[in-house]
Scaffold this motif. Sequence first.
Motif, short mmCIF file in Angstrom:
data_model
loop_
_atom_site.label_atom_id
_atom_site.label_comp_id
_atom_site.label_asym_id
_atom_site.label_seq_id
_atom_site.Cartn_x
_atom_site.Cartn_y
_atom_site.Cartn_z
N UNK A 165 -2.53 3.76 -3.77
CA UNK A 165 -2.21 2.67 -4.68
C UNK A 165 -2.04 1.40 -3.86
N UNK A 166 -2.62 0.31 -4.33
CA UNK A 166 -2.45 -0.99 -3.68
C UNK A 166 -2.21 -2.06 -4.74
N UNK A 167 -1.12 -2.82 -4.57
CA UNK A 167 -0.83 -3.94 -5.45
C UNK A 167 -0.95 -5.23 -4.66
N UNK A 168 -1.51 -6.27 -5.31
CA UNK A 168 -1.60 -7.58 -4.68
C UNK A 168 -1.04 -8.64 -5.63
N UNK A 169 -0.23 -9.52 -5.07
CA UNK A 169 0.33 -10.65 -5.80
C UNK A 169 0.08 -11.90 -4.98
N UNK B 89 0.84 -1.20 0.00
CA UNK B 89 0.00 0.00 0.00
C UNK B 89 0.87 1.25 0.00
N UNK B 90 0.50 2.23 -0.81
CA UNK B 90 1.11 3.55 -0.80
C UNK B 90 0.00 4.58 -0.68
N UNK B 91 0.07 5.40 0.37
CA UNK B 91 -0.98 6.39 0.64
C UNK B 91 -0.32 7.76 0.76
N UNK B 92 -0.51 8.62 -0.24
CA UNK B 92 0.12 9.95 -0.27
C UNK B 92 -0.95 11.03 -0.11
N UNK B 93 -0.70 11.98 0.82
CA UNK B 93 -1.68 13.03 1.09
C UNK B 93 -0.98 14.38 1.22
#
Length: 548
Positions: free
Chosen positions: A108-112, A92-96
């Motif tokens: 942005x969230x990536x799942x593998x 997870x990447x959370x930019x504010x």
Amino acid sequence: MKLVKSLLLGSAAGLTVVAGAQAADLPVKKAVPVEYVRICSAYGAGFFYIPGTDTCLRVGGRARFEAGYVQSFSRSTGNGDLTNFRGLGRLNLDARTQTAYGTLRAFVRFELASRTGNYLTSGTQQRIANAFPALGVDTFGRAQQYVNVDKAFVQFAGLTAGRASSFFDFYAHDFEIIAGTLGSDVASTNLIAYTAQFGNGFSATLSLEDPIFRKTPLFGNAATNANLASQFNIFTGNFNVSPVIGTDAAGNPVGLAFTDVVQRSRMPDFVGALRYDAAWGSAQISAAVHEINTGNASFAINGFNASVAAPVVRAAGTTFAPRPQSEYGWAVQGGLKVNMPFIAAGDALYLQGAYGEGAQLYTGYSAQAGSYSASGAAAAIQGAGFNQFFSDAVLDPVTGRLDLSTSWTATASYLHYWTPTWRSAVFGSYGEMSFGGASRANLAAVNFNGLSPNPVTTAFSQTIRDTYQFVAGASLIWSPVKDLDIGVEGFYTQVGLKNGRAVDQNKSPGQAVAAIVNGVPVNAAGVAVATTSTTDTFHVRMRVQRDF
């Protein structure tokens, strides 16, 4: 002696002054400034300022292991696996950033994941392009790599744009490990939405969402396979056709045209939601409109069924029904979440119900059995006696119109904390799926796709039958330290026909009932045919999960 000391001290002082003067003439080198990572407390724990910017960033993720056991009634075709495994990684990447218009956010969230086994190898994710399969003899349908951009959206001044969870959803299997209950749960779709905040916890959202992630194939020839993505047509694509009766100039039926019923993405789904959030919990009412469309007639043939009767020569003036007009499926849903700290800290109850016409993926009737297919083994039961059918509509071959299906689901789920480190969830759901009787009878009249003009055969066919589904389960999870879960969950599912019986495809595969003899259904050879009206299964899964 005093004179010598005076000379030496004077010389040393002179050298010191000269050296100091020379040093003052040299350039001074400043130390390179060091940028330290600063904590950002404006948005909660874990955020820090990206060096050189006023943007706060939080990096998080998840590591998960799962193993499960699932019942099987058969070892034919792809059935027979009892165990299944999954390893999953999430980033997870959370930019504010704070602006004059409020918070600007990008998430942005990536799942593998690596999945094995009949149940965890998901045909649903494969059909929707989130996973790709192994192609070996022993591994096809049993090993799969899951790759998903689960989230990638921007939020700014009430606007949400990107890949996010559907705004129609509410409960979305919040308290479950296996996600076995019925109900809408589209965690990843493409959308653009605006949310207005009215104060006092009230908000309203209007969302335009990608229709691809809500399409259940219309009933047709190719789409009735349990799994469209077979080893051979993964690379060749899928087709789906359904018959329409042609008539001559006098209106007499003389042949069939096969209409392309693969749906095109012509307009977005329109989703609206009204939500209320308070200390006691939350409530939401949501609605959706979903277009259902077909293509043109792809080809035509003379006669109805060459294996039964000689083809009828198409007379001059024969006409076939034009491309069916688009229909509009719709769904409504109501959900309630009640926090219950008076029982134990963290306790909560969800109640949710949905009803739809031509919008099965909004009611979530196929959520556990397998989506994006017109039919599938009942509730993902290996070797089930009959298939469930999920089509949003059936093309009536007589009227040439799309006959919308109806579905509804109801779910309840309760989470209880026995201690701060031990918790359990109990949950249950019930739903029904129904098709128009006229369109099914008209399909039987043209002897299409397993239906037969013989009323006895038609009565015992599994094709587009009305079904119900019942699910009940519970879990126990231990969290010895923060953000670590070790748990186990099991649930029971029963699927049944709402009326009548069907040929048991596990005990009498490929057979059809030709007659009733002394109260016993028999095939054309007079041999008894096994029939059934219900099927059931149970699943058990354990999980070890660390969030950070």
